[in-house]
Design a protein around this motif. Structure first.
Motif, mmCIF file in Angstrom:
data_model
loop_
_atom_site.group_PDB
_atom_site.id
_atom_site.type_symbol
_atom_site.label_atom_id
_atom_site.label_comp_id
_atom_site.label_asym_id
_atom_site.label_seq_id
_atom_site.Cartn_x
_atom_site.Cartn_y
_atom_site.Cartn_z
ATOM 1 N N ASN A 86 0.835 -1.198 0.000
ATOM 2 C CA ASN A 86 0.000 0.000 0.000
ATOM 3 C C ASN A 86 0.866 1.242 0.000
ATOM 4 O O ASN A 86 2.038 1.206 0.351
ATOM 5 C CB ASN A 86 -1.021 -0.004 1.146
ATOM 6 N N ILE A 119 -4.797 1.307 -2.270
ATOM 7 C CA ILE A 119 -4.620 2.760 -2.177
ATOM 8 C C ILE A 119 -5.810 3.280 -1.384
ATOM 9 O O ILE A 119 -6.953 3.177 -1.832
ATOM 10 C CB ILE A 119 -4.629 3.432 -3.574
ATOM 11 N N SER A 120 -5.553 3.814 -0.198
ATOM 12 C CA SER A 120 -6.649 4.361 0.610
ATOM 13 C C SER A 120 -6.509 5.875 0.694
ATOM 14 O O SER A 120 -5.404 6.397 0.776
ATOM 15 C CB SER A 120 -6.687 3.727 2.001
ATOM 16 N N ILE A 121 -7.653 6.541 0.649
ATOM 17 C CA ILE A 121 -7.702 8.001 0.629
ATOM 18 C C ILE A 121 -8.730 8.458 1.655
ATOM 19 O O ILE A 121 -9.810 7.857 1.763
ATOM 20 C CB ILE A 121 -8.124 8.517 -0.775
ATOM 21 N N LYS A 129 -8.636 11.841 -4.153
ATOM 22 C CA LYS A 129 -9.518 10.813 -4.715
ATOM 23 C C LYS A 129 -9.513 10.874 -6.239
ATOM 24 O O LYS A 129 -9.415 9.839 -6.902
ATOM 25 C CB LYS A 129 -10.938 10.960 -4.173
ATOM 26 N N TRP A 132 -5.946 9.645 -7.579
ATOM 27 C CA TRP A 132 -5.746 8.204 -7.528
ATOM 28 C C TRP A 132 -6.706 7.452 -8.442
ATOM 29 O O TRP A 132 -6.328 6.439 -9.044
ATOM 30 C CB TRP A 132 -5.823 7.694 -6.088
ATOM 31 N N LYS A 146 -13.156 -0.778 -6.125
ATOM 32 C CA LYS A 146 -13.296 0.308 -5.149
ATOM 33 C C LYS A 146 -13.674 -0.299 -3.798
ATOM 34 O O LYS A 146 -14.304 -1.350 -3.746
ATOM 35 C CB LYS A 146 -14.403 1.278 -5.570
ATOM 36 N N THR A 154 -12.324 6.395 5.174
ATOM 37 C CA THR A 154 -11.472 6.283 3.989
ATOM 38 C C THR A 154 -12.167 5.459 2.921
ATOM 39 O O THR A 154 -13.083 4.677 3.196
ATOM 40 C CB THR A 154 -10.108 5.628 4.304
ATOM 41 N N GLY A 156 -11.075 3.814 -1.281
ATOM 42 C CA GLY A 156 -9.916 3.628 -2.126
ATOM 43 C C GLY A 156 -10.102 2.583 -3.183
ATOM 44 O O GLY A 156 -11.222 2.234 -3.563
#
Length: 162
Positions: A86, A119-121, A129, A132, A146, A154, A156
């Motif tokens: 990650n 990938i965390s946002i 967001k 990515w 997703k 979060t 991602g």
């Protein structure tokens, strides 16, 4: 612009610390973090990048100049992935944004680590967001999933590159 990814050595730790302060200042808009009494945000995992397996710190350079950083971890926080990785932190200085530097850096990092990617946002970081989503969609040719965290803070993307 020539974009390169460079492993951060322990001898470059002071530069890494300074860049994390810039990142945390920038990110405080979303995290709500405050400076400590010494005037720093701090980052509790600095030393872990040289003392723990599965942590990889990199500088992003644009035409040889420091332009940002990316921290990779060999784990996933929200998903069960095979051979997981990650993006723990990703930062491109404002001067270098919207020039394709972040996208090139992200793709190079993905190429270096085969396996599953998470990938965390933060949900309130709309710019990240969109960034990515664009990067992952282009890199995977739309073959990604997703997700949202159980605490709903979060969201991602996950994908595999093999």
């Amino acid at each position: 612009m020539n974009v390169t990814i460079e492993s951060i050595s322990v001898e470059q730790k002071s530069v890494f610390v300074q860049m994390m302060e810039l990142y945390n200042y920038d990110f405080s808009e979303f995290s709500g973090a405050d400076l400590n009494e010494f005037g720093y945000f701090g980052y509790s995992h600095i030393d872990d990048y040289w003392n723990e397996e599965g942590r990889f710190p990199f500088f992003i350079r644009a035409d040889g100049k420091l332009a940002g950083l990316v921290l990779v971890r060999s784990c996933s926080e929200y998903n069960d992935l095979r051979d997981p990785h990650n993006i723990a932190e990703f930062f491109v200085m404002k001067k270098y944004r919207k020039k394709g530097i972040g996208k090139k850096a992200a793709k190079e990092i993905f190429d270096r680590f085969a396996g599953g990617w998470e990938i965390s946002i933060w949900r309130n970081n709309n710019v990240a967001k969109e960034f990515w989503k664009s990067v992952v969609h282009e890199y995977t040719e739309g073959k990604y999933t997703k997700f949202s965290s159980s605490d709903n803070k979060t969201e991602g993307f996950t994908f595999y590159n093999v």
